[in-house]
Design a protein around this motif. Structure first.
Motif, PDB file in Angstrom:
ATOM      1  N   GLN A 127       0.825  -1.110  -0.132  1.00  0.00           N
ATOM      2  CA  GLN A 127       0.063   0.040   0.096  1.00  0.00           C
ATOM      3  C   GLN A 127       0.779   1.282   0.216  1.00  0.00           C
ATOM      4  O   GLN A 127       0.487   2.278  -0.855  1.00  0.00           O
ATOM      5  CB  GLN A 127      -1.041  -0.052   1.412  1.00  0.00           C
ATOM      6  CG  GLN A 127      -1.687   1.435   1.329  1.00  0.00           C
ATOM      7  CD  GLN A 127      -2.939   1.459   0.193  1.00  0.00           C
ATOM      8  OE1 GLN A 127      -3.553   0.482  -0.092  1.00  0.00           O
ATOM      9  NE2 GLN A 127      -2.933   2.785  -0.187  1.00  0.00           N
ATOM     10  N   LEU A 128       1.867   1.188   0.894  1.00  0.00           N
ATOM     11  CA  LEU A 128       2.808   2.374   0.904  1.00  0.00           C
ATOM     12  C   LEU A 128       3.515   2.521  -0.438  1.00  0.00           C
ATOM     13  O   LEU A 128       3.580   3.730  -0.786  1.00  0.00           O
ATOM     14  CB  LEU A 128       3.970   2.077   1.916  1.00  0.00           C
ATOM     15  CG  LEU A 128       4.905   2.974   2.474  1.00  0.00           C
ATOM     16  CD1 LEU A 128       5.298   2.845   3.883  1.00  0.00           C
ATOM     17  CD2 LEU A 128       6.176   3.364   1.348  1.00  0.00           C
ATOM     18  N   PHE A 129       3.912   1.483  -1.153  1.00  0.00           N
ATOM     19  CA  PHE A 129       4.318   1.629  -2.394  1.00  0.00           C
ATOM     20  C   PHE A 129       3.537   2.284  -3.586  1.00  0.00           C
ATOM     21  O   PHE A 129       3.861   3.229  -4.538  1.00  0.00           O
ATOM     22  CB  PHE A 129       5.074   0.401  -2.974  1.00  0.00           C
ATOM     23  CG  PHE A 129       5.919   0.413  -4.166  1.00  0.00           C
ATOM     24  CD1 PHE A 129       7.077   0.727  -4.431  1.00  0.00           C
ATOM     25  CD2 PHE A 129       5.155   0.122  -5.590  1.00  0.00           C
ATOM     26  CE1 PHE A 129       7.635   0.617  -5.575  1.00  0.00           C
ATOM     27  CE2 PHE A 129       5.613   0.029  -6.487  1.00  0.00           C
ATOM     28  CZ  PHE A 129       6.987   0.449  -6.719  1.00  0.00           C
ATOM     29  N   ASP A 130       2.460   1.919  -3.522  1.00  0.00           N
ATOM     30  CA  ASP A 130       1.311   2.175  -4.546  1.00  0.00           C
ATOM     31  C   ASP A 130       1.058   3.685  -4.158  1.00  0.00           C
ATOM     32  O   ASP A 130       0.886   4.264  -5.140  1.00  0.00           O
ATOM     33  CB  ASP A 130      -0.262   1.282  -4.104  1.00  0.00           C
ATOM     34  CG  ASP A 130       0.105  -0.159  -4.691  1.00  0.00           C
ATOM     35  OD1 ASP A 130       0.887  -0.323  -5.256  1.00  0.00           O
ATOM     36  OD2 ASP A 130      -1.060  -0.926  -4.434  1.00  0.00           O
ATOM     37  N   ASP A 131       0.664   3.945  -2.802  1.00  0.00           N
ATOM     38  CA  ASP A 131       0.655   5.475  -2.659  1.00  0.00           C
ATOM     39  C   ASP A 131       1.871   6.509  -3.080  1.00  0.00           C
ATOM     40  O   ASP A 131       1.531   7.312  -3.562  1.00  0.00           O
ATOM     41  CB  ASP A 131       0.508   5.721  -1.080  1.00  0.00           C
ATOM     42  CG  ASP A 131      -0.789   5.425  -0.622  1.00  0.00           C
ATOM     43  OD1 ASP A 131      -1.874   4.909  -1.506  1.00  0.00           O
ATOM     44  OD2 ASP A 131      -1.340   5.621   0.719  1.00  0.00           O
ATOM     45  N   ALA A 132       3.041   6.103  -3.110  1.00  0.00           N
ATOM     46  CA  ALA A 132       4.175   6.724  -3.509  1.00  0.00           C
ATOM     47  C   ALA A 132       4.009   6.759  -5.073  1.00  0.00           C
ATOM     48  O   ALA A 132       4.246   7.808  -5.716  1.00  0.00           O
ATOM     49  CB  ALA A 132       5.309   5.901  -2.987  1.00  0.00           C
ATOM     50  N   ILE A 133       3.531   5.733  -5.579  1.00  0.00           N
ATOM     51  CA  ILE A 133       3.373   5.630  -7.045  1.00  0.00           C
ATOM     52  C   ILE A 133       2.363   6.704  -7.546  1.00  0.00           C
ATOM     53  O   ILE A 133       2.631   7.406  -8.461  1.00  0.00           O
ATOM     54  CB  ILE A 133       3.214   4.309  -7.542  1.00  0.00           C
ATOM     55  CG1 ILE A 133       4.276   3.120  -7.636  1.00  0.00           C
ATOM     56  CG2 ILE A 133       2.794   4.354  -9.046  1.00  0.00           C
ATOM     57  CD1 ILE A 133       5.470   3.633  -8.624  1.00  0.00           C
ATOM     58  N   HIS A 134       1.252   6.654  -7.077  1.00  0.00           N
ATOM     59  CA  HIS A 134       0.244   7.426  -7.152  1.00  0.00           C
ATOM     60  C   HIS A 134       0.537   9.111  -6.714  1.00  0.00           C
ATOM     61  O   HIS A 134       0.402   9.939  -7.598  1.00  0.00           O
ATOM     62  CB  HIS A 134      -0.782   7.248  -6.271  1.00  0.00           C
ATOM     63  CG  HIS A 134      -2.280   8.255  -6.282  1.00  0.00           C
ATOM     64  ND1 HIS A 134      -2.886   8.164  -7.557  1.00  0.00           N
ATOM     65  CD2 HIS A 134      -2.615   9.180  -5.686  1.00  0.00           C
ATOM     66  CE1 HIS A 134      -3.740   9.081  -7.450  1.00  0.00           C
ATOM     67  NE2 HIS A 134      -3.885   9.623  -6.323  1.00  0.00           N
ATOM     68  N   ALA A 189      -4.688  -2.368  -2.935  1.00  0.00           N
ATOM     69  CA  ALA A 189      -3.489  -2.047  -2.204  1.00  0.00           C
ATOM     70  C   ALA A 189      -2.760  -3.244  -1.892  1.00  0.00           C
ATOM     71  O   ALA A 189      -1.508  -3.236  -1.722  1.00  0.00           O
ATOM     72  CB  ALA A 189      -3.943  -1.678  -0.925  1.00  0.00           C
ATOM     73  N   GLY A 190      -3.416  -4.546  -2.037  1.00  0.00           N
ATOM     74  CA  GLY A 190      -2.415  -5.845  -1.885  1.00  0.00           C
ATOM     75  C   GLY A 190      -2.271  -6.236  -0.468  1.00  0.00           C
ATOM     76  O   GLY A 190      -1.462  -6.709  -0.185  1.00  0.00           O
ATOM     77  N   ILE A 191      -2.991  -5.164   0.388  1.00  0.00           N
ATOM     78  CA  ILE A 191      -3.026  -5.844   1.853  1.00  0.00           C
ATOM     79  C   ILE A 191      -3.788  -7.127   2.169  1.00  0.00           C
ATOM     80  O   ILE A 191      -4.795  -7.328   1.232  1.00  0.00           O
ATOM     81  CB  ILE A 191      -3.655  -4.579   2.903  1.00  0.00           C
ATOM     82  CG1 ILE A 191      -3.077  -3.360   2.733  1.00  0.00           C
ATOM     83  CG2 ILE A 191      -3.780  -5.163   4.140  1.00  0.00           C
ATOM     84  CD1 ILE A 191      -3.333  -2.115   3.193  1.00  0.00           C
ATOM     85  N   ARG A 192      -3.264  -7.926   2.949  1.00  0.00           N
ATOM     86  CA  ARG A 192      -3.761  -9.396   2.962  1.00  0.00           C
ATOM     87  C   ARG A 192      -5.116  -9.451   4.074  1.00  0.00           C
ATOM     88  O   ARG A 192      -4.982 -10.340   4.960  1.00  0.00           O
ATOM     89  CB  ARG A 192      -2.439 -10.317   3.265  1.00  0.00           C
ATOM     90  CG  ARG A 192      -1.592 -10.477   2.153  1.00  0.00           C
ATOM     91  CD  ARG A 192      -0.493 -11.433   2.567  1.00  0.00           C
ATOM     92  NE  ARG A 192       0.609 -11.062   1.843  1.00  0.00           N
ATOM     93  CZ  ARG A 192       1.697 -10.978   2.222  1.00  0.00           C
ATOM     94  NH1 ARG A 192       2.144 -10.999   3.538  1.00  0.00           N
ATOM     95  NH2 ARG A 192       2.610 -10.580   1.395  1.00  0.00           N
ATOM     96  N   ILE A 193      -5.713  -8.223   4.188  1.00  0.00           N
ATOM     97  CA  ILE A 193      -6.882  -8.116   4.939  1.00  0.00           C
ATOM     98  C   ILE A 193      -8.151  -8.062   4.100  1.00  0.00           C
ATOM     99  O   ILE A 193      -8.244  -7.346   3.034  1.00  0.00           O
ATOM    100  CB  ILE A 193      -6.613  -7.060   6.090  1.00  0.00           C
ATOM    101  CG1 ILE A 193      -5.412  -7.476   6.867  1.00  0.00           C
ATOM    102  CG2 ILE A 193      -7.936  -7.074   6.926  1.00  0.00           C
ATOM    103  CD1 ILE A 193      -4.989  -6.318   7.550  1.00  0.00           C
ATOM    104  N   ASP A 194      -9.355  -8.893   4.480  1.00  0.00           N
ATOM    105  CA  ASP A 194     -10.258  -8.415   3.615  1.00  0.00           C
ATOM    106  C   ASP A 194     -10.925  -7.070   3.911  1.00  0.00           C
ATOM    107  O   ASP A 194     -11.376  -6.835   5.089  1.00  0.00           O
ATOM    108  CB  ASP A 194     -11.417  -9.559   3.908  1.00  0.00           C
ATOM    109  CG  ASP A 194     -12.741  -9.577   3.004  1.00  0.00           C
ATOM    110  OD1 ASP A 194     -12.662  -8.612   2.314  1.00  0.00           O
ATOM    111  OD2 ASP A 194     -13.607 -10.451   3.181  1.00  0.00           O
TER     112      ASP A 194
END
Length: 202
Positions: A127-134, A189-194
């Motif tokens: 999620q952190l990486f995705d937010d940085a890309i965004h 985000a790829g977080i492994r929580i539903d």
């Protein structure tokens, strides 16, 4: 696909090679002379340069009032430049572009990580990486201009943002894949929580 030697020689040393690859794959171009011009959110078509000199001339001609991205990492041209004549040909030189682009992205990663409280939890890293890309694509994070922002310093945990790719162990839900478009959605985000109940999605 970036050559390992180019990454080793030119990329910001604070980023692991796999992160550099993932970053360039998500936002960059295979063409070192690639130029993207946007004005008012609309893509402006520009001639394809044949030489670095031509590329810089196109950048200089379009820099006023437009967002111009250049090179392998599609760095925003004109950051910290007061006059278009200051733009140099090394903006599109592969090694220099990769060095500048990865240094900028490393700073954005640190800004995002600081906002998250500098987490080390594996679930948060994609999620952190995705937010940085965004933030790289939009130029903003939490309303702040990331390219002009001060570097908070420190280091960012980077392990599992890309290890799944390295080992070929992609989760069934594709958690190691980058979403293709912005804005980043919580579901991607790829977080492994539903998170489906939170997002109201079925």
């Amino acid at each position: 696909m970036l050559e390992a030697a180019l990454i080793k020689e030119c990329a910001d040393p604070s980023l692991k090679p796999a992160i550099v690859e993932q970053f360039v794959q998500a936002v960059g171009s295979d063409d070192p002379l690639a130029i993207t011009v946007k004005s008012g959110g609309r893509l402006i078509l520009v001639p394809k340069p044949k030489t670095p000199k031509e590329a810089i001339e196109i950048v200089r001609a379009n820099i006023a009032g437009s967002v111009v991205r250049v090179g392998l990492t599609q760095i925003p041209a004109g950051i910290g430049v007061k006059d278009a004549s200051e733009l140099k040909v090394d903006l599109v030189e592969p090694c220099a572009n990769l060095r500048t682009g990865t240094a900028m992205f490393a700073k954005i990663l640190r800004i995002v990580a600081k906002w998250y409280g500098n987490p080390t939890s594996e679930e948060v890293l994609p999620q952190l990486f995705d937010d940085a890309i965004h933030a790289w694509r939009t130029g903003k994070f939490e309303g702040e201009s990331v390219f002009q922002a001060e570097d908070p310093g420190g280091t960012v945990a980077q392990r599992t943002a890309v290890d799944a790719d390295d080992a070929g162990e992609v989760d069934a839900n594709g958690s190691s894949e980058m979403p293709e478009e912005t804005p980043v959605k919580p579901d991607d985000a790829g977080i492994r929580i539903d998170l489906t109940r939170i997002g109201g999605q079925k």
